[in-house]
Design a protein around this motif. Structure first.
Motif, PDB file in Angstrom:
ATOM      1  N   HIS A 155       0.784  -1.239   0.000  1.00 22.92           N
ATOM      2  CA  HIS A 155       0.000   0.000   0.000  1.00 22.92           C
ATOM      3  C   HIS A 155       0.816   1.288   0.000  1.00 22.92           C
ATOM      4  CE1 HIS A 155      -4.231  -1.617   1.279  1.00 22.92           C
ATOM      5  NE2 HIS A 155      -3.860  -2.003   0.082  1.00 22.92           N
ATOM      6  N   PRO A 156       1.902   1.393   0.775  1.00 22.96           N
ATOM      7  CA  PRO A 156       2.657   2.660   0.746  1.00 22.96           C
ATOM      8  C   PRO A 156       3.185   3.025  -0.639  1.00 22.96           C
ATOM      9  CG  PRO A 156       3.250   1.378   2.680  1.00 22.96           C
ATOM     10  CD  PRO A 156       2.412   0.485   1.823  1.00 22.96           C
ATOM     11  N   GLU A 157       3.674   2.036  -1.374  1.00 24.86           N
ATOM     12  CA  GLU A 157       4.181   2.311  -2.721  1.00 24.86           C
ATOM     13  C   GLU A 157       3.048   2.643  -3.677  1.00 24.86           C
ATOM     14  OE1 GLU A 157       6.718   2.752  -6.031  1.00 24.86           O
ATOM     15  OE2 GLU A 157       6.941   2.967  -3.857  1.00 24.86           O
ATOM     16  N   VAL A 158       1.921   1.968  -3.527  1.00 18.99           N
ATOM     17  CA  VAL A 158       0.759   2.281  -4.359  1.00 18.99           C
ATOM     18  C   VAL A 158       0.290   3.710  -4.086  1.00 18.99           C
ATOM     19  CG1 VAL A 158      -1.665   1.716  -4.816  1.00 18.99           C
ATOM     20  CG2 VAL A 158       0.017  -0.117  -4.556  1.00 18.99           C
ATOM     21  N   ALA A 159       0.272   4.095  -2.817  1.00 22.75           N
ATOM     22  CA  ALA A 159      -0.150   5.446  -2.445  1.00 22.75           C
ATOM     23  C   ALA A 159       0.794   6.495  -3.039  1.00 22.75           C
ATOM     24  CB  ALA A 159      -0.198   5.578  -0.927  1.00 22.75           C
ATOM     25  N   ARG A 160       2.086   6.205  -3.037  1.00 21.73           N
ATOM     26  CA  ARG A 160       3.056   7.145  -3.600  1.00 21.73           C
ATOM     27  C   ARG A 160       2.817   7.337  -5.088  1.00 21.73           C
ATOM     28  NH1 ARG A 160       7.436   7.356  -6.510  1.00 21.73           N
ATOM     29  NH2 ARG A 160       7.482   5.103  -6.873  1.00 21.73           N
ATOM     30  N   ARG A 161       2.610   6.242  -5.805  1.00 16.76           N
ATOM     31  CA  ARG A 161       2.377   6.320  -7.240  1.00 16.76           C
ATOM     32  C   ARG A 161       1.072   7.052  -7.550  1.00 16.76           C
ATOM     33  NH1 ARG A 161       5.283   2.263 -10.433  1.00 16.76           N
ATOM     34  NH2 ARG A 161       6.860   1.297  -9.104  1.00 16.76           N
ATOM     35  N   ARG A 162       0.041   6.785  -6.767  1.00 18.88           N
ATOM     36  CA  ARG A 162      -1.235   7.457  -7.007  1.00 18.88           C
ATOM     37  C   ARG A 162      -1.126   8.951  -6.740  1.00 18.88           C
ATOM     38  NH1 ARG A 162      -5.432   8.975  -4.015  1.00 18.88           N
ATOM     39  NH2 ARG A 162      -4.616   7.966  -2.134  1.00 18.88           N
ATOM     40  N   ALA A 163      -0.394   9.333  -5.694  1.00 22.92           N
ATOM     41  CA  ALA A 163      -0.212  10.748  -5.378  1.00 22.92           C
ATOM     42  C   ALA A 163       0.526  11.465  -6.512  1.00 22.92           C
ATOM     43  CB  ALA A 163       0.550  10.902  -4.067  1.00 22.92           C
ATOM     44  N   GLU A 164       1.528  10.825  -7.061  1.00 22.37           N
ATOM     45  CA  GLU A 164       2.263  11.416  -8.187  1.00 22.37           C
ATOM     46  C   GLU A 164       1.348  11.599  -9.399  1.00 22.37           C
ATOM     47  OE1 GLU A 164       5.665   9.058  -9.066  1.00 22.37           O
ATOM     48  OE2 GLU A 164       6.883   9.882  -7.439  1.00 22.37           O
ATOM     49  N   ALA A 165       0.539  10.587  -9.688  1.00 20.00           N
ATOM     50  CA  ALA A 165      -0.359  10.655 -10.838  1.00 20.00           C
ATOM     51  C   ALA A 165      -1.439  11.718 -10.636  1.00 20.00           C
ATOM     52  CB  ALA A 165      -0.994   9.291 -11.087  1.00 20.00           C
ATOM     53  N   THR A 166      -1.932  11.840  -9.403  1.00 18.07           N
ATOM     54  CA  THR A 166      -2.938  12.864  -9.102  1.00 18.07           C
ATOM     55  C   THR A 166      -2.360  14.259  -9.281  1.00 18.07           C
ATOM     56  OG1 THR A 166      -4.054  11.394  -7.519  1.00 18.07           O
ATOM     57  CG2 THR A 166      -4.510  13.747  -7.340  1.00 18.07           C
ATOM     58  N   ALA A 167      -1.140  14.459  -8.800  1.00 18.22           N
ATOM     59  CA  ALA A 167      -0.482  15.756  -8.942  1.00 18.22           C
ATOM     60  C   ALA A 167      -0.246  16.092 -10.409  1.00 18.22           C
ATOM     61  CB  ALA A 167       0.840  15.753  -8.177  1.00 18.22           C
ATOM     62  N   ALA A 168       0.132  15.090 -11.190  1.00 13.96           N
ATOM     63  CA  ALA A 168       0.363  15.316 -12.616  1.00 13.96           C
ATOM     64  C   ALA A 168      -0.938  15.679 -13.322  1.00 13.96           C
ATOM     65  CB  ALA A 168       0.985  14.072 -13.246  1.00 13.96           C
ATOM     66  N   ALA A 169      -2.031  15.017 -12.957  1.00 17.84           N
ATOM     67  CA  ALA A 169      -3.330  15.327 -13.555  1.00 17.84           C
ATOM     68  C   ALA A 169      -3.763  16.739 -13.216  1.00 17.84           C
ATOM     69  CB  ALA A 169      -4.374  14.314 -13.081  1.00 17.84           C
ATOM     70  N   ARG A 170      -3.542  17.138 -11.966  1.00 16.64           N
ATOM     71  CA  ARG A 170      -3.899  18.496 -11.539  1.00 16.64           C
ATOM     72  C   ARG A 170      -3.077  19.530 -12.302  1.00 16.64           C
ATOM     73  NH1 ARG A 170      -6.426  19.513  -6.900  1.00 16.64           N
ATOM     74  NH2 ARG A 170      -5.686  17.542  -6.004  1.00 16.64           N
ATOM     75  N   ALA A 171      -1.780  19.250 -12.445  1.00 16.86           N
ATOM     76  CA  ALA A 171      -0.898  20.195 -13.119  1.00 16.86           C
ATOM     77  C   ALA A 171      -1.241  20.338 -14.601  1.00 16.86           C
ATOM     78  CB  ALA A 171       0.556  19.745 -12.967  1.00 16.86           C
ATOM     79  N   SER A 172      -1.778  19.282 -15.198  1.00 12.53           N
ATOM     80  CA  SER A 172      -2.121  19.321 -16.622  1.00 12.53           C
ATOM     81  C   SER A 172      -3.528  19.854 -16.888  1.00 12.53           C
ATOM     82  CB  SER A 172      -1.976  17.922 -17.239  1.00 12.53           C
ATOM     83  OG  SER A 172      -2.936  17.031 -16.688  1.00 12.53           O
ATOM     84  N   GLY A 173      -4.234  20.232 -15.810  1.00 15.65           N
ATOM     85  CA  GLY A 173      -5.545  20.847 -15.970  1.00 15.65           C
ATOM     86  C   GLY A 173      -6.713  19.891 -16.111  1.00 15.65           C
ATOM     87  N   ARG A 174      -6.529  18.654 -15.705  1.00 18.54           N
ATOM     88  CA  ARG A 174      -7.627  17.695 -15.769  1.00 18.54           C
ATOM     89  C   ARG A 174      -8.764  18.135 -14.854  1.00 18.54           C
ATOM     90  NH1 ARG A 174      -7.086  14.184 -20.096  1.00 18.54           N
ATOM     91  NH2 ARG A 174      -4.890  13.555 -20.292  1.00 18.54           N
ATOM     92  N   GLN A 175      -9.998  17.926 -15.312  1.00 20.23           N
ATOM     93  CA  GLN A 175     -11.159  18.360 -14.535  1.00 20.23           C
ATOM     94  C   GLN A 175     -11.608  17.320 -13.520  1.00 20.23           C
ATOM     95  OE1 GLN A 175     -13.772  19.307 -17.909  1.00 20.23           O
ATOM     96  NE2 GLN A 175     -13.758  21.426 -17.209  1.00 20.23           N
ATOM     97  N   ILE A 176     -11.488  16.048 -13.884  1.00 17.35           N
ATOM     98  CA  ILE A 176     -11.961  14.974 -13.005  1.00 17.35           C
ATOM     99  C   ILE A 176     -10.910  13.876 -12.939  1.00 17.35           C
ATOM    100  CG2 ILE A 176     -13.714  13.197 -12.596  1.00 17.35           C
ATOM    101  CD1 ILE A 176     -15.670  14.812 -14.150  1.00 17.35           C
ATOM    102  N   VAL A 177     -10.572  13.472 -11.738  1.00 14.35           N
ATOM    103  CA  VAL A 177      -9.715  12.306 -11.527  1.00 14.35           C
ATOM    104  C   VAL A 177     -10.498  11.301 -10.692  1.00 14.35           C
ATOM    105  CG1 VAL A 177      -7.651  11.420 -10.382  1.00 14.35           C
ATOM    106  CG2 VAL A 177      -7.513  13.492 -11.749  1.00 14.35           C
ATOM    107  N   VAL A 178     -10.575  10.072 -11.178  1.00 12.32           N
ATOM    108  CA  VAL A 178     -11.257   8.984 -10.474  1.00 12.32           C
ATOM    109  C   VAL A 178     -10.194   7.966 -10.059  1.00 12.32           C
ATOM    110  CG1 VAL A 178     -12.971   7.144 -10.629  1.00 12.32           C
ATOM    111  CG2 VAL A 178     -13.367   9.322 -11.811  1.00 12.32           C
TER     112      VAL A 178
END
Length: 207
Positions: free
Chosen positions: A97-120
């Protein structure tokens, strides 16, 4: 909605559900409508890739019987060990879980930075991982136990006894204060109502 700095606010949705509930189908429909879907199962597979520290930790806990001859994880052997053993499953989750959480946090930040409207974020064990407060809201997908058992036995080749044990281990508390989706059609209505307007699927999925 727009933030005070003028940027479009990203809607952060958690998607979860019991095993064989139809959650992956709902995730696919969200993606088809333009949402960015983050798959925790994919991050888990990547976390235990050959040569990773997480894979070494899994083998240290469960023994060489979960290591394939080519050095990769023997997922079938590991699955047999944890599917009906709650403690073994908790130990595995604590490692991965800790590694999965790290990867998800990185992907969420990247989506936010690229202007994505919805992340599921598609997370099977969202509540068990203590992530209930990490999202704007949570979508829980469920199906009758008889339907889930039938899917496990006939679609995944799991014995009836293993399927019953697995569905018991993955039950989610009915008192959880979440939005519950009982059909794919409702998922479509929900996504269309929270993003207005959504670009066409093609433009929404552009990099």
């Amino acid at each position: 909605a727009n933030c005070s700095n003028g940027q479009t606010r990203m809607l952060n949705i958690g998607l979860t559900g019991n095993i064989a509930s139809g959650k992956s189908t709902v995730a696919a429909r969200f993606a088809a409508l333009g949402a960015t879907v983050l798959d925790a199962d994919r991050y888990a597979r990547e976390a235990v890739a050959e040569g990773t520290a997480v894979l070494a930790a899994v083998i240290a806990r469960f023994g060489n019987r979960v290591a394939a001859a080519d050095g990769t994880l023997d997922r079938h052997a590991l699955g047999q060990m944890v599917f009906t053993d709650a403690q073994a499953r908790r130990d595995l989750e604590a490692i991965i879980h800790p590694e999965v959480a790290r990867r998800r946090a990185e992907a969420t930040a990247a989506a936010r930075a690229s202007g994505r409207q919805i992340v599921v974020s598609d997370i099977p064990l969202l509540f068990e991982a203590g992530l209930r407060g990490a999202f704007d809201f949570i979508v829980l997908v469920d199906a009758p136990e008889s339907v889930r058992l039938d899917r496990l036995v006939h679609s995944r080749g799991i014995s009836d006894a293993e399927a019953r044990a697995g569905t018991s281990l993955t039950e989610i508390a009915a008192t959880a204060a979440v939005a519950s989706i009982a059909a794919i059609g409702l998922a479509l209505v929900l996504l269309r109502s929270i993003v207005r307007p959504l670009r066409t699927v093609g433009s929404a999925l552009e990099d």
